[in-house]
Design a protein around this motif. Structure first.
Motif, PDB file in Angstrom:
ATOM      1  N   PHE A 780      43.347  80.756  55.383  1.00  0.00           N
ATOM      2  CA  PHE A 780      42.919  80.139  53.921  1.00  0.00           C
ATOM      3  C   PHE A 780      42.074  81.034  53.247  1.00  0.00           C
ATOM      4  CE2 PHE A 780      40.043  77.852  51.359  1.00  0.00           C
ATOM      5  CZ  PHE A 780      40.834  76.985  50.650  1.00  0.00           C
ATOM      6  N   ARG A 781      41.044  81.745  53.971  1.00  0.00           N
ATOM      7  CA  ARG A 781      40.246  82.721  53.261  1.00  0.00           C
ATOM      8  C   ARG A 781      41.081  84.128  52.636  1.00  0.00           C
ATOM      9  NH1 ARG A 781      35.440  86.071  54.194  1.00  0.00           N
ATOM     10  NH2 ARG A 781      34.448  84.620  55.694  1.00  0.00           N
ATOM     11  N   ASN A 782      42.292  84.486  53.156  1.00  0.00           N
ATOM     12  CA  ASN A 782      43.158  85.407  52.579  1.00  0.00           C
ATOM     13  C   ASN A 782      43.737  84.730  51.142  1.00  0.00           C
ATOM     14  OD1 ASN A 782      42.680  87.430  54.195  1.00  0.00           O
ATOM     15  ND2 ASN A 782      44.553  87.364  55.145  1.00  0.00           N
ATOM     16  N   ALA A 783      44.178  83.697  51.463  1.00  0.00           N
ATOM     17  CA  ALA A 783      44.856  82.919  50.211  1.00  0.00           C
ATOM     18  C   ALA A 783      43.706  82.882  49.162  1.00  0.00           C
ATOM     19  CB  ALA A 783      45.308  81.448  50.728  1.00  0.00           C
ATOM     20  N   TRP A 784      42.545  82.188  49.547  1.00  0.00           N
ATOM     21  CA  TRP A 784      41.606  81.879  48.449  1.00  0.00           C
ATOM     22  C   TRP A 784      41.114  83.177  47.876  1.00  0.00           C
ATOM     23  CZ3 TRP A 784      39.138  77.799  46.889  1.00  0.00           C
ATOM     24  CH2 TRP A 784      37.817  77.676  46.424  1.00  0.00           C
ATOM     25  N   GLU A 785      40.883  84.245  48.589  1.00  0.00           N
ATOM     26  CA  GLU A 785      40.561  85.705  47.805  1.00  0.00           C
ATOM     27  C   GLU A 785      41.526  86.161  46.960  1.00  0.00           C
ATOM     28  OE1 GLU A 785      38.623  87.779  50.731  1.00  0.00           O
ATOM     29  OE2 GLU A 785      37.081  86.315  50.887  1.00  0.00           O
ATOM     30  N   SER A 786      42.683  86.174  47.538  1.00  0.00           N
ATOM     31  CA  SER A 786      43.713  86.581  46.733  1.00  0.00           C
ATOM     32  C   SER A 786      44.008  85.816  45.488  1.00  0.00           C
ATOM     33  CB  SER A 786      45.195  86.951  47.413  1.00  0.00           C
ATOM     34  OG  SER A 786      45.770  85.767  47.913  1.00  0.00           O
ATOM     35  N   MET A 787      43.774  84.555  45.416  1.00  0.00           N
ATOM     36  CA  MET A 787      44.080  83.818  44.160  1.00  0.00           C
ATOM     37  C   MET A 787      43.176  84.115  43.299  1.00  0.00           C
ATOM     38  SD  MET A 787      45.625  80.820  43.450  1.00  0.00           S
ATOM     39  CE  MET A 787      45.824  79.272  44.804  1.00  0.00           C
ATOM     40  N   GLY A 788      41.806  84.656  43.618  1.00  0.00           N
ATOM     41  CA  GLY A 788      40.783  85.131  42.538  1.00  0.00           C
ATOM     42  C   GLY A 788      40.028  83.949  42.105  1.00  0.00           C
ATOM     43  N   ALA A 789      39.043  84.260  41.304  1.00  0.00           N
ATOM     44  CA  ALA A 789      38.096  83.197  40.936  1.00  0.00           C
ATOM     45  C   ALA A 789      38.222  82.840  39.205  1.00  0.00           C
ATOM     46  CB  ALA A 789      36.743  83.560  40.918  1.00  0.00           C
ATOM     47  N   ASP A 790      39.298  83.391  38.726  1.00  0.00           N
ATOM     48  CA  ASP A 790      39.697  83.318  37.553  1.00  0.00           C
ATOM     49  C   ASP A 790      39.622  81.996  36.949  1.00  0.00           C
ATOM     50  OD1 ASP A 790      39.535  85.888  37.499  1.00  0.00           O
ATOM     51  OD2 ASP A 790      41.686  86.270  37.298  1.00  0.00           O
ATOM     52  N   CYS A 791      40.252  81.062  37.626  1.00  0.00           N
ATOM     53  CA  CYS A 791      40.781  79.895  37.166  1.00  0.00           C
ATOM     54  C   CYS A 791      39.630  78.764  38.183  1.00  0.00           C
ATOM     55  CB  CYS A 791      42.136  79.322  37.179  1.00  0.00           C
ATOM     56  SG  CYS A 791      43.077  80.215  36.151  1.00  0.00           S
ATOM     57  N   GLU A 792      38.708  79.209  38.855  1.00  0.00           N
ATOM     58  CA  GLU A 792      37.853  78.538  39.715  1.00  0.00           C
ATOM     59  C   GLU A 792      36.921  77.325  38.910  1.00  0.00           C
ATOM     60  OE1 GLU A 792      36.107  80.401  43.090  1.00  0.00           O
ATOM     61  OE2 GLU A 792      34.182  79.127  42.693  1.00  0.00           O
ATOM     62  N   ARG A 793      36.960  76.206  39.454  1.00  0.00           N
ATOM     63  CA  ARG A 793      36.035  75.263  38.793  1.00  0.00           C
ATOM     64  C   ARG A 793      35.228  74.595  39.865  1.00  0.00           C
ATOM     65  NH1 ARG A 793      37.354  77.243  34.950  1.00  0.00           N
ATOM     66  NH2 ARG A 793      38.474  76.406  33.030  1.00  0.00           N
ATOM     67  N   VAL A 794      33.859  74.668  39.665  1.00  0.00           N
ATOM     68  CA  VAL A 794      33.028  74.171  40.906  1.00  0.00           C
ATOM     69  C   VAL A 794      32.237  73.097  40.314  1.00  0.00           C
ATOM     70  CG1 VAL A 794      31.454  74.668  42.600  1.00  0.00           C
ATOM     71  CG2 VAL A 794      32.919  76.612  41.924  1.00  0.00           C
ATOM     72  N   ASP A 795      32.039  72.118  40.908  1.00  0.00           N
ATOM     73  CA  ASP A 795      31.090  70.853  40.616  1.00  0.00           C
ATOM     74  C   ASP A 795      30.582  70.123  41.847  1.00  0.00           C
ATOM     75  OD1 ASP A 795      29.666  69.461  38.886  1.00  0.00           O
ATOM     76  OD2 ASP A 795      31.316  68.912  37.535  1.00  0.00           O
ATOM     77  N   GLU A 796      29.558  69.336  41.633  1.00  0.00           N
ATOM     78  CA  GLU A 796      29.069  68.640  42.785  1.00  0.00           C
ATOM     79  C   GLU A 796      29.264  66.995  42.455  1.00  0.00           C
ATOM     80  OE1 GLU A 796      24.872  70.000  43.672  1.00  0.00           O
ATOM     81  OE2 GLU A 796      25.947  71.848  44.157  1.00  0.00           O
ATOM     82  N   TYR A 797      29.331  66.401  43.290  1.00  0.00           N
ATOM     83  CA  TYR A 797      29.683  64.816  43.188  1.00  0.00           C
ATOM     84  C   TYR A 797      28.764  64.130  44.232  1.00  0.00           C
ATOM     85  CZ  TYR A 797      33.761  66.386  40.696  1.00  0.00           C
ATOM     86  OH  TYR A 797      34.653  66.883  40.086  1.00  0.00           O
ATOM     87  N   GLY A 798      28.302  62.850  43.965  1.00  0.00           N
ATOM     88  CA  GLY A 798      27.598  62.024  45.018  1.00  0.00           C
ATOM     89  C   GLY A 798      28.556  61.045  45.296  1.00  0.00           C
ATOM     90  N   LEU A 799      28.994  60.866  46.738  1.00  0.00           N
ATOM     91  CA  LEU A 799      29.942  59.811  46.923  1.00  0.00           C
ATOM     92  C   LEU A 799      29.290  58.358  47.289  1.00  0.00           C
ATOM     93  CD1 LEU A 799      32.263  62.178  49.343  1.00  0.00           C
ATOM     94  CD2 LEU A 799      32.319  61.845  46.560  1.00  0.00           C
ATOM     95  N   GLY A 800      28.116  58.410  47.208  1.00  0.00           N
ATOM     96  CA  GLY A 800      27.283  57.201  47.625  1.00  0.00           C
ATOM     97  C   GLY A 800      27.076  56.798  49.302  1.00  0.00           C
ATOM     98  N   PRO A 801      26.838  55.667  49.427  1.00  0.00           N
ATOM     99  CA  PRO A 801      26.792  55.404  50.933  1.00  0.00           C
ATOM    100  C   PRO A 801      28.161  55.423  51.687  1.00  0.00           C
ATOM    101  CG  PRO A 801      26.126  53.646  49.527  1.00  0.00           C
ATOM    102  CD  PRO A 801      26.520  54.761  48.619  1.00  0.00           C
ATOM    103  N   ARG A 802      28.561  55.945  52.888  1.00  0.00           N
ATOM    104  CA  ARG A 802      29.763  56.142  53.304  1.00  0.00           C
ATOM    105  C   ARG A 802      29.429  55.441  54.854  1.00  0.00           C
ATOM    106  NH1 ARG A 802      33.489  56.910  49.116  1.00  0.00           N
ATOM    107  NH2 ARG A 802      34.905  56.863  50.662  1.00  0.00           N
ATOM    108  N   GLU A 803      30.354  55.424  55.526  1.00  0.00           N
ATOM    109  CA  GLU A 803      30.271  54.851  56.927  1.00  0.00           C
ATOM    110  C   GLU A 803      30.003  56.090  57.569  1.00  0.00           C
ATOM    111  OE1 GLU A 803      33.715  52.977  59.238  1.00  0.00           O
ATOM    112  OE2 GLU A 803      33.083  51.501  57.729  1.00  0.00           O
ATOM    113  N   SER A 804      30.786  57.011  57.406  1.00  0.00           N
ATOM    114  CA  SER A 804      30.545  58.177  57.896  1.00  0.00           C
ATOM    115  C   SER A 804      30.744  59.475  57.409  1.00  0.00           C
ATOM    116  CB  SER A 804      31.015  58.400  59.645  1.00  0.00           C
ATOM    117  OG  SER A 804      32.334  58.371  59.266  1.00  0.00           O
ATOM    118  N   LEU A 805      30.648  60.552  57.718  1.00  0.00           N
ATOM    119  CA  LEU A 805      30.920  61.941  57.152  1.00  0.00           C
ATOM    120  C   LEU A 805      32.470  61.980  57.311  1.00  0.00           C
ATOM    121  CD1 LEU A 805      29.481  63.902  55.591  1.00  0.00           C
ATOM    122  CD2 LEU A 805      29.353  65.263  57.726  1.00  0.00           C
TER     123      LEU A 805
END
Lengths: 886, 147
Positions: A780-805
């Motif tokens: 995965f790491r190789n694939a991730w790095e070779s894909m590059g950050a050009d089209c990367e999108r990062v965001d954070e979400y709250g999933l609310g209360p869940r039964e478990s992780l």
């Protein structure tokens, strides 16, 4: 007494040890049975003769109809004797002879007399014999006595009547069902065994009445059940109630406390039953699992093999769904690898393979290597299959796992075992690109010394497909050509075909392949020569480096686009005449397997060999099926086909499941229908789809199924148009519509007139995950790095209360429909944060990688950071949109 | 369902075989499968130590009792633990009939009574009686003591 023949099994020289049945012979014993007719009966002698008859029957000896009748009539005379021991023997003998209906009459009156006797034990035995030999008419006559017997004070009489009821329920259910009041009373009996038998019978009587079973369980779980056996039954019925009520009740799981309480029972049988019931609960949480796993872990180190086996077998099953829950037991399990009992050792190994993490693979492989040499092939196959799954889970470990497979491939073993190994290597080659070249070489080495023609030809075929695509196809030629020298004609012919494929695909190799193929023209087998000639001519040219035309490639590599079964049938039906056989006349519709065969086990991934003859299951097969239907032929390339989703409950009249086929601008629903009623023939079967909750979809075609006979599944299709390239989602409700015709079961002929009818099916949904292909990456790491950050999108979400992780992680994986990589879908117990890596291909063939970071925020709230990299920023945005709206 | 109960001597010859719900054509297969299983695993096993195996969805629990080996085969509710209970009842009842661990000769001498005992324990594939004292009385047509 004449005993002319000596039975071989008992032929002993040792005088002191000689068998009382030495020289026993059926004819002589039947002669002896005449003593039953003596006016002055000798009970002792008669018992001895019956013992001899039983011995013969217990050795698998059979009596002819005449012999059985004769013995039966003679035995009935023994009712005259008052000797108790003899009477007991007579009861057994009559049961063993199971007389025919016209003979039963002879003993009925004697048995009826015994059944109403004052002696309890006569009553109990007479009930058992009568119920064994009786038919419906006699049963109505004795029903009154049986009902009394069920509530008899003597537990033996009550048990005899109850167990009779269990047997009679199969043949005369309507009569036995009338006894439920008495049986209900017997459930409250103070005698442990009566309660056990009564509970079993009562449940069988009421098994189709959900409410009644629920009531039964509710009342018994509160009270005390006396026998451990009955307690086990109660646990089973309880888990059935839990299963059925899971969808209707919210909050705490009903009866869980009862199951958990049973874990502290004094009988091991009950503890185990409860532990297993808990592990099999739908959507069991880790909190619920923990106490069950703890007792199973204790059983692992029990001195009794039965307990060890039971525990490891259950943990093995748990490991499939909750591998992390089982890891605590790994140390105990490792010590079981050397268990004397090979079944236990194999189960321990396969469980460890399922729960092990990447770092423990090498150590585990070392332990297994020692173990493999002293187990039978059937166990080895199980281990090989477990190693295959492990390798797919940890692709980075392919080197050591592939080495292991190739080592065991060289050792001794039968066909099934070798086939399992070869299949595994093939699957690994297909799924892990990095493993391809080494895998192919292992296979090449194997065919150098392979005693199984089937495997050699299959491997040669596979080499022909994969070999030319490798970086250095040259190196495989030697292995293939060796076959032409050293093997039988079947393998030689396969080798010729494989050589031709290399020639067609690799232009630089062509001249040399030509030389080799020309040599094959002198083979002493027709087929080999014919193939060589055919390929030399089709490949064309005179052996110079020229590009092979597409037509030739299609001829060599293209598969026959009609099902082989249909072709075979058409050829069989073809009568030689002036008119030549027309391949276009062969039907293209795939006839699926009948119901009975479908039930047979076999969900294993297919490696080499013919594709399953049943319904098309791979994308290729689906594609072929769909393209053969003119209405869908212009939909373009099939992007994805979903797994079948059931639209009916189990065991309904008509079983229907649906496969969603996604095209760029269309969606096709394939409804696989099965008619489970032998007395009906369905015609003109269609599914009426209401797409009012799927606004972007418009129905464009529907292909009805002409006829759906009993037990022979068929398919009907409905196609929708949708905006091109857009991952449109929506809900569809379905109604099965058909004309039903009555079928005469004796002749199998259907009536001419039918009635139109409808059958409501469950809803189906097209979701975002349908537009995503699960395609893994090995690093995965190789694939991730070779894909590059050009089209990367990062965001954070709250999933609310869940039964478990873990539950939150799985929900996001399911929502996106992507392939988890490097085993990151498994969340360790009690962890408060987790990173999960996903990979997939989005519609439009865009590669997508996702990195999910989860954290617990407060006691139950889950927060997630989602980072997406893809080849197209619009797709990265789309992934975020799926999560935001999910 | 308890599919089979089988007794064999130390050489693998069948002394008793009783099948329930097993088609005739499969019985021979089961017989040889069980005898082979015993030959491979029962050497050196202590009396009444239970061994276990599974074959497809069917469970097998087996053991040694004196000179004879005992096998019980079951499926569904008769899984390994239920079968362990069944075989325990069988072995204790057989010991009771023979008065000690059976030799082959003793087993054959008591053959009739053993057949009756088995008849009380298993009835067409269902466990009926579990207590050896009660079974001993039942084969003599005497009511159980607790009654």
């Amino acid at each position: 007494m004449a005993q002319p023949l000596v039975k071989k099994d008992d032929d002993r020289d040792d005088e002191a040890d000689y068998s009382p049945f030495l020289g026993i012979e059926k004819g002589a014993v039947l002669q002896e049975a005449r003593v039953f007719n003596d006016p002055q009966l000798d009970p002792r002698r008669c018992s001895q003769v019956i013992t001899k008859l039983l011995y013969l029957l217990n050795q698998g000896e059979t009596f002819t109809k005449v012999e059985a009748t004769e013995v039966f009539f003679a035995v009935t005379k023994l009712f005259q004797s008052k000797d108790i021991g003899l009477r007991r023997m007579v009861y057994v003998m009559i049961k063993e002879l199971s007389p025919s209906a016209d003979e039963v009459i002879i003993v009925t009156s004697s048995l009826m007399k015994d059944m109403t006797s004052k002696t309890d034990m006569y009553r109990a035995n007479a009930i058992r014999v009568l119920c064994r030999i009786t038919d419906g008419t006699l049963l109505t006559q004795i029903e009154r006595y049986l009902k009394q017997a069920i509530v008899d004070k003597n537990p033996v009489v009550a048990s005899a009547a109850l167990v009779s009821g269990i047997h009679l329920l199969q043949t005369n259910p309507e009569i036995v069902k009338r006894w439920s009041n008495e049986v209900q009373e017997a459930v409250q009996s103070r005698a442990a065994l009566v309660q056990f038998h009564a509970l079993a019978l009562l449940h069988q009587i009421r098994q189709n009445d959900r409410l009644a079973v629920n009531k039964l369980v509710s009342s018994l779980t509160k009270g005390s059940v006396r026998s451990p056996l009955a307690q086990c039954l109660l646990i089973r019925y309880t888990s059935q109630v839990i299963r059925e009520s899971a969808n209707t009740q919210a909050g705490d799981r009903p009866f869980y406390d009862f199951l958990e309480g049973c874990l502290r029972h004094k009988a091991e049988m009950v503890i185990f039953e409860a532990a297993r019931a808990i592990t099999e609960l739908n959507g069991v949480t880790s909190r619920e699992l923990t106490p069950a796993i703890t007792v199973l872990q204790l059983f692992l180190s029990s001195s009794k093999p039965v307990l060890r086996f039971a525990a490891v077998r259950t943990l093995n099953k748990v490991a499939m769904t909750h591998p992390m829950a089982v890891t605590n037991c790994n140390i105990d399990m490792e010590s079981l690898i050397s268990d004397q009992n090979r079944s236990i050792a194999t189960l321990a190994i396969t469980t460890l393979l399922k729960t092990g993490n990447e770092s423990s693979v090498d150590r585990l492989m070392k332990q297994i290597t020692n173990f493999m040499s002293d187990i039978a092939d059937e166990f080895k196959i199980v281990v090989v299959e477990a190693i295959r799954s492990l390798c797919l889970k940890f692709p980075l470990k392919h080197r050591s796992l592939m080495n292991f497979l190739s080592n065991i491939l060289r050792e001794e073993g039968g066909f099934e075992y070798k086939k399992a190994i070869v299949d595994s290597i093939v699957i690994l080659i297909r799924d892990i690109p990095e493993a391809k070249e080494t895998g192919l070489l292992h296979l090449c080495e194997f065919i150098e010394d392979c005693e199984f023609t089937y495997l050699s030809t299959q491997i040669l075929h596979f080499l022909g497909i994969e070999g030319p695509k490798t970086s250095d196809p040259n190196k495989y030629i030697r292995y293939i050509y060796n076959r032409v020298h050293l093997e039988n004609a079947t393998v030689r012919a396969a080798a010729v075909s494989t050589l031709a494929k290399f020639g067609a695909m690799v232009d630089t190799l062509k001249p040399r392949i030509f030389v080799l193929l020309r040599r094959c023209l002198f083979d002493n087998d027709d087929e080999v020569r014919d193939r060589a000639t055919l390929y030399l001519n089709t490949l064309g040219g005179d052996g110079t480096v020229v590009q092979t035309s597409d037509d030739v490639k299609e001829f060599l590599f293209g598969s026959l686009d009609i099902p082989l079964v249909n072709l075979e049938n058409s050829l069989k039906n073809y009568e030689p005449s002036e008119e030549s056989f027309d391949i276009n006349s062969v039907p293209r519709e795939v006839k699926t397997k009948p119901l009975a065969e479908k039930k047979a086990p076999g969900k294993k991934p297919t490696g080499l060999g013919a594709p399953p003859a049943g319904p098309p299951s791979t994308v290729d097969a689906y594609e072929k099926l769909l393209s053969s239907i003119p209405e869908f032929a212009n939909f373009g390339k099939l992007f994805k086909s979903s797994a079948p989703a059931e639209l009916t409950e189990a065991e309904t009249e008509y079983a229907v499941n649906v496969v969603k086929h996604i095209f760029d601008g269309h969606v096709v629903f394939q409804y696989n229908c099965t008619n489970t009623i032998p007395e009906q023939l369905l015609e003109n079967v269609t599914v009426i789809v209401d797409a009012s909750e799927a606004e972007e979809f418009a129905e464009v075609a529907s292909k009805p199924l002409r006829s759906l006979p009993y037990d022979s599944p068929g398919q009907t299709f409905v196609a929708f148009e949708k905006p091109e390239g857009i991952p449109a989602v929506g809900k569809f409700s379905n109604m099965l519509r058909f004309i039903v015709k009555e079928v005469d079961p004796s002749t199998g002929e259907a009536e001419d007139d039918g009635v139109e009818d409808e059958y409501q099916l469950e809803e189906l949904e097209v979701v975002a995950a349908d537009y995503m292909l699960k395609v893994g990456v090995s690093n995965f790491r190789n694939a991730w790095e070779s894909m590059g950050a050009d089209c990367e999108r990062v965001d954070e979400y709250g999933l609310g209360p869940r039964e478990s992780l873990a539950e939150a992680v799985n929900a996001v994986i399911d929502l996106l429909g992507m392939q988890p990589c490097e085993g990151t879908e498994v969340v360790p117990n009690n962890s408060r944060s987790h990173t999960c890596l996903l990979s997939g291909v989005y519609i439009g063939n865009i590669k997508v990688l996702v990195r999910l970071q989860f954290g617990l925020d407060g006691p139950k709230d889950v927060a997630m950071k989602l980072a997406v990299r893809s080849e197209d920023e619009a797709v990265s945005d789309a992934i975020h949109e799926i999560v935001a709206s999910g | 369902m308890i599919l089979a109960v089988l007794f064999a001597n130390s050489e693998g010859n069948i002394l008793v075989e009783r099948f329930n719900g097993v088609p005739t054509e499969e019985r021979l297969h089961w017989r040889s499968f069980l005898v082979k299983l015993g030959a491979e695993n029962l050497k050196g096993v202590k009396n009444e130590e239970l061994l276990v195996a599974s074959h497809k969805s069917v469970y097998i629990v087996y053991t040694v009792l004196g000179d004879v080996s005992v096998y019980v085969v079951g499926k569904d509710e008769y899984d390994e633990l239920a079968l362990a209970e069944v075989i325990f009842v069988i072995t204790s009842a057989v010991k009771d009939v023979c008065g000690k661990l059976p030799t082959e000769r003793l087993f054959l001498d008591k053959y009739g009574r053993i057949c009756l005992t088995l008849d009380e324990i298993i009835w067409q594939g269902y466990l009926e009686n579990t207590d050896k004292d009660r079974i001993r009385r039942l084969v003599r047509l005497k009511p159980p003591t607790e009654f």
